[in-house]
Structure formats: structure tokens, C-alpha cells
Design a protein around this motif. Structure first.
Motif, PDB file in Angstrom:
ATOM      1  N   MET A   1      25.582   7.854  18.280  1.00  0.00           N
ATOM      2  CA  MET A   1      25.658   7.855  16.833  1.00  0.00           C
ATOM      3  C   MET A   1      27.088   8.123  16.410  1.00  0.00           C
ATOM      4  N   GLY A   2      27.510   7.524  15.299  1.00  0.00           N
ATOM      5  CA  GLY A   2      28.883   7.610  14.834  1.00  0.00           C
ATOM      6  C   GLY A   2      29.202   8.907  14.124  1.00  0.00           C
ATOM      7  N   THR A   3      30.464   9.072  13.862  1.00  0.00           N
ATOM      8  CA  THR A   3      30.962  10.229  13.146  1.00  0.00           C
ATOM      9  C   THR A   3      30.948   9.934  11.654  1.00  0.00           C
ATOM     10  N   THR A   4      30.373  10.846  10.864  1.00  0.00           N
ATOM     11  CA  THR A   4      30.318  10.675   9.415  1.00  0.00           C
ATOM     12  C   THR A   4      31.083  11.800   8.748  1.00  0.00           C
ATOM     13  N   ARG A   5      31.967  11.410   7.839  1.00  0.00           N
ATOM     14  CA  ARG A   5      32.692  12.377   7.008  1.00  0.00           C
ATOM     15  C   ARG A   5      32.385  12.052   5.558  1.00  0.00           C
ATOM     16  N   HIS A   6      32.378  13.078   4.723  1.00  0.00           N
ATOM     17  CA  HIS A   6      32.164  12.908   3.291  1.00  0.00           C
ATOM     18  C   HIS A   6      33.432  13.370   2.601  1.00  0.00           C
ATOM     19  N   ARG A  57      35.171   3.664   8.782  1.00  0.00           N
ATOM     20  CA  ARG A  57      34.949   2.695   7.692  1.00  0.00           C
ATOM     21  C   ARG A  57      34.471   3.433   6.456  1.00  0.00           C
ATOM     22  N   GLU A  58      35.187   3.251   5.350  1.00  0.00           N
ATOM     23  CA  GLU A  58      34.860   3.955   4.112  1.00  0.00           C
ATOM     24  C   GLU A  58      33.964   3.124   3.208  1.00  0.00           C
ATOM     25  N   ARG A  59      33.051   3.840   2.532  1.00  0.00           N
ATOM     26  CA  ARG A  59      32.184   3.245   1.514  1.00  0.00           C
ATOM     27  C   ARG A  59      32.215   4.165   0.311  1.00  0.00           C
TER      28      ARG A  59
END
Length: 77
Positions: A1-6, A57-59
């Protein structure tokens, strides 16, 4: 699973330098976004964004400008 940043990102002009905060908890980034909209959102050129970044990748989930708020998703190139 990928790394998620907020992220919460504040710019006083669209292409100007940014102040940015990064969290692993989405609610914390949302709180900062809301705080910045309250403090700086009346500026005529301000841009405030709530961003989710997964594997680099930003959303954009939410974006505030002088014209009001736009809710995403908007991919960032």
C-alpha cells in the motif's frame, strides 16, 4: 500500500511561495485548511488548498480563492 499524506497549502498569490503543513491524519489537515480560510480567505489573491498526496501524486480535495470554495477532486500536474 502507498504512502498517503494530507496537506494544507496557503499561497498569497496563485504562483507565489507556499506555506504548507503535512499530516498523516486527514482531520488535522482539514482543521488547518478551515483555520487558514478563516484567517486569510478574504485576501483578493489568496489560494488555500486541502490536498491528498498518495505516492507523490497530489489530488486537491478543496480549494479556496476570493471567488469562494471549489471541492475536488482535482489532480495536480
Amino acid at each position: 500500500m502507498g504512502t498517503t499524506r494530507h496537506l494544507a497549502r496557503l499561497q498569497f498569490t496563485e504562483e507565489g511561495p507556499a506555506v504548507e503543513g503535512e499530516w498523516t491524519v486527514p482531520g488535522t489537515a482539514q482543521d488547518r485548511y478551515t483555520e487558514w480560510v478563516g484567517l486569510y480567505g478574504a485576501g483578493p489573491t489568496v489560494v488555500i488548498q486541502l490536498i491528498e498526496e498518495i505516492d507523490g501524486r497530489e489530488r486537491v480535495a478543496r480549494k479556496w480563492t476570493a471567488q469562494g470554495e471549489v471541492e475536488g477532486p482535482t489532480p495536480v500536474p
